[in-house]
Scaffold this active site. Structure first.
Site, short mmCIF file in Angstrom:
data_model
loop_
_atom_site.label_atom_id
_atom_site.label_comp_id
_atom_site.label_asym_id
_atom_site.label_seq_id
_atom_site.Cartn_x
_atom_site.Cartn_y
_atom_site.Cartn_z
N ASP A 35 35.36 35.97 25.20
CA ASP A 35 36.50 35.32 24.55
C ASP A 35 36.14 33.93 24.03
OD1 ASP A 35 39.08 35.03 23.68
OD2 ASP A 35 39.93 34.59 25.65
N ARG A 48 37.23 31.94 11.46
CA ARG A 48 37.14 32.71 12.71
C ARG A 48 35.96 33.70 12.68
NH1 ARG A 48 41.10 32.99 16.18
NH2 ARG A 48 40.66 35.16 16.69
N HIS A 52 32.96 35.09 15.40
CA HIS A 52 32.61 36.46 15.81
C HIS A 52 31.13 36.74 15.53
CE1 HIS A 52 36.69 37.22 16.76
NE2 HIS A 52 37.13 37.26 15.52
N SER A 80 39.76 45.48 21.65
CA SER A 80 40.76 46.14 22.50
C SER A 80 41.72 46.98 21.64
CB SER A 80 41.55 45.10 23.29
OG SER A 80 42.50 44.47 22.45
N THR A 81 42.46 47.85 22.32
CA THR A 81 43.46 48.65 21.61
C THR A 81 44.55 47.76 21.01
OG1 THR A 81 44.42 49.05 23.80
CG2 THR A 81 43.17 50.86 22.85
N TRP A 84 44.01 45.58 17.01
CA TRP A 84 44.40 46.06 15.67
C TRP A 84 45.51 45.20 15.09
CZ3 TRP A 84 40.99 49.36 13.81
CH2 TRP A 84 40.32 50.22 14.67
N LEU A 146 18.68 49.53 31.32
CA LEU A 146 20.03 48.97 31.28
C LEU A 146 20.97 49.81 30.41
CD1 LEU A 146 22.00 46.44 31.62
CD2 LEU A 146 21.09 45.69 29.42
N ARG A 209 42.92 35.51 32.50
CA ARG A 209 43.65 36.78 32.41
C ARG A 209 42.64 37.93 32.40
NH1 ARG A 209 46.38 33.92 28.30
NH2 ARG A 209 44.91 34.62 26.70
N SER A 211 43.65 40.85 30.58
CA SER A 211 43.88 41.36 29.22
C SER A 211 43.62 42.87 29.06
CB SER A 211 43.03 40.58 28.21
OG SER A 211 43.38 39.22 28.24
N GLU A 222 34.24 40.86 41.83
CA GLU A 222 34.28 39.40 41.92
C GLU A 222 34.56 38.86 40.52
OE1 GLU A 222 34.18 37.66 44.69
OE2 GLU A 222 33.99 39.53 45.81
C1 FPP Z 1 37.86 37.44 21.49
O1 FPP Z 1 37.76 36.13 21.00
C2 FPP Z 1 36.77 38.21 20.91
C3 FPP Z 1 36.94 39.36 20.25
C4 FPP Z 1 38.22 40.05 20.07
C5 FPP Z 1 35.78 40.03 19.62
C6 FPP Z 1 34.57 39.98 20.43
C7 FPP Z 1 33.44 40.42 19.62
C8 FPP Z 1 32.21 39.88 19.68
C9 FPP Z 1 31.84 38.82 20.63
C10 FPP Z 1 31.11 40.38 18.85
C11 FPP Z 1 30.85 41.80 19.20
C12 FPP Z 1 29.55 42.22 18.82
C13 FPP Z 1 29.15 43.49 18.85
C14 FPP Z 1 27.75 43.78 18.64
C15 FPP Z 1 30.07 44.61 19.04
P1 FPP Z 1 38.91 35.58 20.07
O2 FPP Z 1 38.59 35.92 18.66
O3 FPP Z 1 40.22 36.10 20.55
O4 FPP Z 1 38.80 34.04 20.29
P2 FPP Z 1 40.01 33.02 20.38
O5 FPP Z 1 40.82 33.43 21.59
O6 FPP Z 1 39.34 31.71 20.56
O7 FPP Z 1 40.77 33.14 19.11
#
Ligand code: FPP
Length: 255
Positions: A35, A48, A52, A80-81, A84, A146, A209, A211, A222
């Site tokens: 997050d 944003r 990512h 997550s679901t 969207w 892994l 959280r 979530s 843990e």
């Molecule tokens: C939550 O942060 C993050 C996500 C919903 C996306 C997580 C995805 C990645 C870390 C990249 C995934 C990479 C691969 C290879 C699948 P947020 O955007 O909600 O952050 P914020 O709470 O600060 O807005």
């Protein structure tokens, strides 16, 4: 010096902080709520999406660190679901990340004996996302190292409802008595069937959280939270979480 050591021993020497971890108490399964991508980007005046994208690089870093430590399963909450509900452009961007990540990293993942897996509802994913993930799963299916498990279009409540539905069908077909339903039926009907429950959950970005993430599976995990945003989460933070895990005493409700 570093190069000389590498040449002498034929492998990269472990960083000192990694050495400090006790090898006999490495969590078998680590789950991560990645997050803070958006806030990290905002704090730098970036869109944003840049967060990512940077978060994708952290995925590589932490996967390799987990592999070096001898973690057996690493589950990453990638979408997550509920995600969207985000703006269409952001969803589209997030859906392109798995294929970008795998285009760059799959070769090394194969070399490192990593098994790519996915946990989530495939039906709603765009074809290009699903194709990339399924190809990676196929190409790493015979690996034994892994397990890199991407939670993609994953939601724990949906997972539990589906599990209850499967169990209900067994009851309806007369193969199971309601009074005989136990943990094993539930665990065998979840998307994590066959995978041990996480020993350690890490959540970045300061949110405290769960979530809708692995609600059943985290019952005795843990929990470790950090204020650090996912794009700036380093191996050192990861080792810190494992070090803290090694200090905890797990009682599973006992004494
Ligand atoms: C939550 O942060 C993050 C996500 C919903 C996306 C997580 C995805 C990645 C870390 C990249 C995934 C990479 C691969 C290879 C699948 P947020 O955007 O909600 O952050 P914020 O709470 O600060 O807005």
């Amino acid at each position: 010096m570093f190069q000389r050591l590498k040449a002498l021993f034929g492998r990269t020497p472990k960083p000192a902080s990694e050495e400090a971890l006790s090898a006999d108490k490495i969590p078998q399964h680590i789950a991560v709520i990645m997050d803070g991508n958006g806030r990290w980007a905002k704090s730098r005046g970036l869109p944003r999406m840049a967060g990512h994208h940077s978060g994708m690089k952290t995925v590589k870093r932490i996967t390799m660190a987990a592999d070096r430590l001898g973690v057996k399963y690493l589950t990453l909450y990638a979408f997550s679901t509920e995600n969207w509900k985000r703006p269409k452009a952001e969803v589209e961007f997030l859906m392109k990340l798995p294929q970008e990540f795998l285009a760059i990293e799959l070769k090394e993942l194969i070399e490192k004996n990593v098994q790519v897996r996915m946990m989530g509802y495939k039906g709603d994913l765009p074809d290009h996302t699903l194709r990339a993930v399924e190809e990676a799963i196929k190409q790493t299916a015979n690996n034994t190292g892994l397990v890199l498990n991407f939670a993609l279009n994953y939601g724990s409540r949906k997972e539990m409802i589906e599990a209850v539905r499967l169990i209900g069908e067994e009851v309806q077909a007369g193969r199971l008595l309601p009074g005989d339903i136990n943990d094993t039926h539930m665990e065998g009907s979840l998307l994590t069937a066959g995978i041990p429950n996480p020993d350690l959950l890490i959540r970045t970005s300061g949110e405290l959280r769960i979530s809708n993430f692995m609600l059943w599976q985290l019952a005795y995990s843990e929990l470790w939270f950090t204020d650090v945003y996912w794009p700036e989460f380093t191996e050192e933070h990861f080792y810190e979480a494992v070090r803290e895990y090694q200090r905890r005493v797990r009682r599973y409700g006992g004494v």
